[in-house]
Design a protein around this motif. Structure first.
Motif, PDB file in Angstrom:
ATOM      1  N   PRO A   7     -42.579  -4.737 -20.388  1.00  0.00           N
ATOM      2  CA  PRO A   7     -41.555  -3.681 -20.411  1.00  0.00           C
ATOM      3  C   PRO A   7     -41.309  -3.078 -21.796  1.00  0.00           C
ATOM      4  CG  PRO A   7     -40.505  -5.833 -20.336  1.00  0.00           C
ATOM      5  CD  PRO A   7     -41.993  -6.073 -20.214  1.00  0.00           C
ATOM      6  N   GLY A   8     -40.659  -1.915 -21.782  1.00  0.00           N
ATOM      7  CA  GLY A   8     -40.320  -1.209 -23.015  1.00  0.00           C
ATOM      8  C   GLY A   8     -38.826  -1.182 -23.269  1.00  0.00           C
ATOM      9  N   GLN A   9     -38.424  -0.303 -24.173  1.00  0.00           N
ATOM     10  CA  GLN A   9     -37.031  -0.204 -24.598  1.00  0.00           C
ATOM     11  C   GLN A   9     -36.116   0.071 -23.410  1.00  0.00           C
ATOM     12  OE1 GLN A   9     -37.037   1.757 -28.300  1.00  0.00           O
ATOM     13  NE2 GLN A   9     -34.829   1.968 -28.468  1.00  0.00           N
ATOM     14  N   GLY A  10     -34.958  -0.597 -23.391  1.00  0.00           N
ATOM     15  CA  GLY A  10     -34.007  -0.426 -22.294  1.00  0.00           C
ATOM     16  C   GLY A  10     -33.907  -1.673 -21.437  1.00  0.00           C
ATOM     17  N   ALA A  11     -34.866  -2.603 -21.588  1.00  0.00           N
ATOM     18  CA  ALA A  11     -34.874  -3.819 -20.767  1.00  0.00           C
ATOM     19  C   ALA A  11     -34.058  -4.953 -21.399  1.00  0.00           C
ATOM     20  CB  ALA A  11     -36.317  -4.283 -20.555  1.00  0.00           C
ATOM     21  N   GLN A  12     -33.554  -4.749 -22.610  1.00  0.00           N
ATOM     22  CA  GLN A  12     -32.876  -5.815 -23.342  1.00  0.00           C
ATOM     23  C   GLN A  12     -31.556  -6.237 -22.701  1.00  0.00           C
ATOM     24  OE1 GLN A  12     -33.277  -2.662 -24.455  1.00  0.00           O
ATOM     25  NE2 GLN A  12     -31.272  -1.887 -25.026  1.00  0.00           N
ATOM     26  N   PHE A  13     -31.176  -7.496 -22.925  1.00  0.00           N
ATOM     27  CA  PHE A  13     -29.855  -7.979 -22.494  1.00  0.00           C
ATOM     28  C   PHE A  13     -29.429  -9.111 -23.429  1.00  0.00           C
ATOM     29  CE2 PHE A  13     -32.973 -10.498 -20.162  1.00  0.00           C
ATOM     30  CZ  PHE A  13     -32.493 -11.803 -20.271  1.00  0.00           C
ATOM     31  N   VAL A  14     -28.112  -9.278 -23.590  1.00  0.00           N
ATOM     32  CA  VAL A  14     -27.592 -10.337 -24.456  1.00  0.00           C
ATOM     33  C   VAL A  14     -27.933 -11.692 -23.833  1.00  0.00           C
ATOM     34  CG1 VAL A  14     -25.506 -11.376 -25.418  1.00  0.00           C
ATOM     35  CG2 VAL A  14     -25.737  -8.887 -25.359  1.00  0.00           C
ATOM     36  N   LEU A  45     -28.885 -12.288 -32.903  1.00  0.00           N
ATOM     37  CA  LEU A  45     -28.501 -11.046 -32.214  1.00  0.00           C
ATOM     38  C   LEU A  45     -28.947 -11.076 -30.754  1.00  0.00           C
ATOM     39  CD1 LEU A  45     -29.446  -8.455 -34.995  1.00  0.00           C
ATOM     40  CD2 LEU A  45     -27.159  -9.231 -34.375  1.00  0.00           C
ATOM     41  N   MET A  46     -30.144 -11.627 -30.495  1.00  0.00           N
ATOM     42  CA  MET A  46     -30.646 -11.700 -29.123  1.00  0.00           C
ATOM     43  C   MET A  46     -29.795 -12.645 -28.268  1.00  0.00           C
ATOM     44  SD  MET A  46     -34.765 -11.890 -29.841  1.00  0.00           S
ATOM     45  CE  MET A  46     -35.283 -12.137 -28.135  1.00  0.00           C
ATOM     46  N   PHE A  47     -29.482 -13.808 -28.832  1.00  0.00           N
ATOM     47  CA  PHE A  47     -28.818 -14.844 -28.035  1.00  0.00           C
ATOM     48  C   PHE A  47     -27.306 -14.644 -27.951  1.00  0.00           C
ATOM     49  CE2 PHE A  47     -32.272 -17.931 -29.846  1.00  0.00           C
ATOM     50  CZ  PHE A  47     -33.251 -17.226 -29.170  1.00  0.00           C
ATOM     51  N   ASN A  48     -26.703 -14.179 -29.062  1.00  0.00           N
ATOM     52  CA  ASN A  48     -25.226 -14.162 -29.128  1.00  0.00           C
ATOM     53  C   ASN A  48     -24.638 -12.836 -29.586  1.00  0.00           C
ATOM     54  OD1 ASN A  48     -25.146 -17.067 -28.587  1.00  0.00           O
ATOM     55  ND2 ASN A  48     -25.938 -17.295 -30.670  1.00  0.00           N
ATOM     56  N   GLY A  49     -25.482 -11.805 -29.746  1.00  0.00           N
ATOM     57  CA  GLY A  49     -24.977 -10.518 -30.228  1.00  0.00           C
ATOM     58  C   GLY A  49     -24.234  -9.743 -29.143  1.00  0.00           C
ATOM     59  N   THR A  50     -23.971  -8.482 -29.434  1.00  0.00           N
ATOM     60  CA  THR A  50     -23.311  -7.609 -28.457  1.00  0.00           C
ATOM     61  C   THR A  50     -24.344  -6.611 -27.916  1.00  0.00           C
ATOM     62  OG1 THR A  50     -22.763  -5.961 -30.137  1.00  0.00           O
ATOM     63  CG2 THR A  50     -21.150  -7.745 -29.778  1.00  0.00           C
ATOM     64  N   ASP A  51     -23.970  -5.911 -26.835  1.00  0.00           N
ATOM     65  CA  ASP A  51     -24.840  -4.849 -26.310  1.00  0.00           C
ATOM     66  C   ASP A  51     -25.125  -3.818 -27.392  1.00  0.00           C
ATOM     67  OD1 ASP A  51     -25.059  -5.917 -23.787  1.00  0.00           O
ATOM     68  OD2 ASP A  51     -23.326  -4.862 -23.009  1.00  0.00           O
ATOM     69  N   GLU A  52     -24.086  -3.547 -28.199  1.00  0.00           N
ATOM     70  CA  GLU A  52     -24.213  -2.560 -29.280  1.00  0.00           C
ATOM     71  C   GLU A  52     -25.255  -3.005 -30.304  1.00  0.00           C
ATOM     72  OE1 GLU A  52     -23.702   1.028 -30.558  1.00  0.00           O
ATOM     73  OE2 GLU A  52     -22.525   0.297 -28.854  1.00  0.00           O
ATOM     74  N   ASP A  53     -25.215  -4.293 -30.671  1.00  0.00           N
ATOM     75  CA  ASP A  53     -26.219  -4.842 -31.611  1.00  0.00           C
ATOM     76  C   ASP A  53     -27.628  -4.617 -31.075  1.00  0.00           C
ATOM     77  OD1 ASP A  53     -24.331  -5.933 -33.377  1.00  0.00           O
ATOM     78  OD2 ASP A  53     -24.225  -7.825 -32.271  1.00  0.00           O
ATOM     79  N   LEU A  54     -27.804  -4.933 -29.799  1.00  0.00           N
ATOM     80  CA  LEU A  54     -29.139  -4.875 -29.198  1.00  0.00           C
ATOM     81  C   LEU A  54     -29.627  -3.455 -28.962  1.00  0.00           C
ATOM     82  CD1 LEU A  54     -29.279  -7.782 -26.576  1.00  0.00           C
ATOM     83  CD2 LEU A  54     -30.397  -7.652 -28.782  1.00  0.00           C
ATOM     84  N   ARG A  55     -28.699  -2.488 -28.999  1.00  0.00           N
ATOM     85  CA  ARG A  55     -29.102  -1.088 -28.763  1.00  0.00           C
ATOM     86  C   ARG A  55     -29.680  -0.434 -30.005  1.00  0.00           C
ATOM     87  NH1 ARG A  55     -25.039  -0.238 -24.665  1.00  0.00           N
ATOM     88  NH2 ARG A  55     -23.481   0.252 -26.238  1.00  0.00           N
ATOM     89  N   GLN A  56     -29.528  -1.061 -31.176  1.00  0.00           N
ATOM     90  CA  GLN A  56     -30.116  -0.483 -32.392  1.00  0.00           C
ATOM     91  C   GLN A  56     -31.644  -0.586 -32.279  1.00  0.00           C
ATOM     92  OE1 GLN A  56     -28.227  -1.953 -36.195  1.00  0.00           O
ATOM     93  NE2 GLN A  56     -27.346  -3.423 -34.756  1.00  0.00           N
ATOM     94  N   THR A  57     -32.313   0.544 -32.448  1.00  0.00           N
ATOM     95  CA  THR A  57     -33.774   0.576 -32.261  1.00  0.00           C
ATOM     96  C   THR A  57     -34.476  -0.495 -33.089  1.00  0.00           C
ATOM     97  OG1 THR A  57     -33.767   2.905 -31.689  1.00  0.00           O
ATOM     98  CG2 THR A  57     -35.822   2.052 -32.506  1.00  0.00           C
ATOM     99  N   LYS A  58     -34.005  -0.731 -34.323  1.00  0.00           N
ATOM    100  CA  LYS A  58     -34.678  -1.714 -35.201  1.00  0.00           C
ATOM    101  C   LYS A  58     -34.523  -3.141 -34.682  1.00  0.00           C
ATOM    102  CE  LYS A  58     -30.969  -2.831 -38.432  1.00  0.00           C
ATOM    103  NZ  LYS A  58     -30.551  -2.964 -39.837  1.00  0.00           N
ATOM    104  N   VAL A  59     -33.542  -3.360 -33.783  1.00  0.00           N
ATOM    105  CA  VAL A  59     -33.343  -4.671 -33.152  1.00  0.00           C
ATOM    106  C   VAL A  59     -33.988  -4.697 -31.767  1.00  0.00           C
ATOM    107  CG1 VAL A  59     -31.630  -6.333 -32.288  1.00  0.00           C
ATOM    108  CG2 VAL A  59     -31.199  -5.078 -34.419  1.00  0.00           C
ATOM    109  N   THR A  60     -33.732  -3.631 -30.984  1.00  0.00           N
ATOM    110  CA  THR A  60     -34.207  -3.577 -29.592  1.00  0.00           C
ATOM    111  C   THR A  60     -35.703  -3.814 -29.478  1.00  0.00           C
ATOM    112  OG1 THR A  60     -32.633  -1.775 -29.285  1.00  0.00           O
ATOM    113  CG2 THR A  60     -34.141  -2.184 -27.491  1.00  0.00           C
ATOM    114  N   GLN A  61     -36.474  -3.070 -30.261  1.00  0.00           N
ATOM    115  CA  GLN A  61     -37.930  -3.121 -30.093  1.00  0.00           C
ATOM    116  C   GLN A  61     -38.512  -4.496 -30.433  1.00  0.00           C
ATOM    117  OE1 GLN A  61     -40.241   0.264 -31.292  1.00  0.00           O
ATOM    118  NE2 GLN A  61     -38.676   1.724 -30.716  1.00  0.00           N
ATOM    119  N   PRO A  62     -38.173  -5.088 -31.607  1.00  0.00           N
ATOM    120  CA  PRO A  62     -38.688  -6.440 -31.867  1.00  0.00           C
ATOM    121  C   PRO A  62     -38.157  -7.472 -30.867  1.00  0.00           C
ATOM    122  CG  PRO A  62     -37.701  -5.520 -33.872  1.00  0.00           C
ATOM    123  CD  PRO A  62     -37.504  -4.514 -32.786  1.00  0.00           C
ATOM    124  N   ALA A  63     -36.917  -7.304 -30.398  1.00  0.00           N
ATOM    125  CA  ALA A  63     -36.328  -8.277 -29.461  1.00  0.00           C
ATOM    126  C   ALA A  63     -37.105  -8.312 -28.147  1.00  0.00           C
ATOM    127  CB  ALA A  63     -34.857  -7.939 -29.205  1.00  0.00           C
TER     128      ALA A  63
END
Length: 293
Positions: A7-14, A45-63
């Motif tokens: 999957p690509g960007q948008g699939a992330q979850f805390v 950030l992946m395990f305990n961050g917020t939705d907002e943290d994970l929405r930053q492109t520099k975090v989302t893509q590596p996560a």
């Protein structure tokens, strides 16, 4: 034949990847190494961050990349693809899982890509919109008829679902025309900018430099790439297609159709979410789909 898709960007979850980290020593080692390579604590950030943290492109893509690749690497003999593909960012996960790139180099490229895209987004305000229930050709014609700003098809997700990408004024004008042409929806998405459009040209140039300085190998199985939807095994062609991907559309519908034509009858989505399983079923209801997350 088995196809594995990423999957690509948008699939992330805390909380993504937390079970893996806590219960698999190989996964823990890979996550810890990722923190070191990236220079910040992405696992926190992946395990305990917020939705907002994970929405930053520099975090989302590596996560998403980390979750997908580490899952594949911990599957052992169960990861035995005849072919692979990834949606946008997921193409990098697919390439690492198939052995075309090392884990470390893949992560560095994904991080470089994310930062380059973030800069391009900040430079030119832009957006994307999902268009439902119109033929591809109609969407293409309307995009090319818009004279205000920039607007192009960006993601061919499945029949009757295309995402368009461009400048704010270009998207607004296109959405108006698409609705008038009978689209069920033409809805702006909450994204940082116009991915897979000419607006990403500065990011493409930056990423090209990073890719040219990275060692690629022949993958263990064909990789169906977004740009041409064809199976590739030549490292040089793979590199060129990866560079072109930033400003070209994701041909997901065509990729899945080609994989099925080449014998795929079972698709396993590796990584967060189940978006790709849904898209594959809409492209061909007869194939078997499942997911590992």
């Amino acid at each position: 034949m088995k196809a594995f898709v990423f999957p690509g960007q948008g699939a992330q979850f805390v909380g993504m990847g937390k079970d893996l980290y806590e219960n698999n020593p190989v996964a823990k080692e890979m996550f810890d190494k990722a923190n070191e390579i990236l220079g910040f604590n992405i696992t926190e950030l992946m395990f305990n961050g917020t939705d907002e943290d994970l929405r930053q492109t520099k975090v989302t893509q590596p996560a998403i990349f980390l979750h997908s690749v580490i899952l594949a690497k911990t599957m052992g003999a169960d990861f035995a693809p005849d072919m692979v593909a990834g949606h946008s960012l997921g193409e990098f996960s697919a390439l690492v899982a198939a052995g075309a790139l090392s884990f470390e180099d893949g992560l560095r490229l994904v991080s470089a890509r994310a930062q380059a895209m973030q800069k391009a987004c900040e430079k030119t305000p832009s957006t994307m919109a999902a268009v439902l229930a119109l033929p591809d050709e109609t969407v293409e014609q309307i995009c090319s008829s818009v004279t205000e700003g920039v607007v192009v098809p960006a993601n061919y997700n499945c029949p009757g679902q295309i995402v368009i990408s461009g400048s704010i004024e270009g998207i607004d004008a296109a959405c108006e025309k698409l609705l008038a042409a009978g689209a069920k929806r033409a809805l702006k998405l909450k994204v940082g900018g116009a991915f897979h459009s000419p607006i990403m040209e500065p990011a493409r140039t930056e990423l090209a430099d990073a890719i040219h300085h990275t060692q690629f190998f022949a993958p263990e199985c064909p990789v169906y790439q977004n740009v041409d939807a064809k199976p590739q095994t030549d490292p040089e062609i793979i590199k060129q297609n990866l560079i072109a991907q930033l400003t070209a559309p994701v041909r997901w519908t065509q990729s899945v159709q080609n994989m099925i034509a080449d014998g795929a009858d079972a698709f396993t989505e590796v990584g967060p979410g189940a978006v790709l399983q849904g898209l594959v079923k809409k492209i061909n209801k007869d194939v078997v789909t499942n997911g590992i997350q």
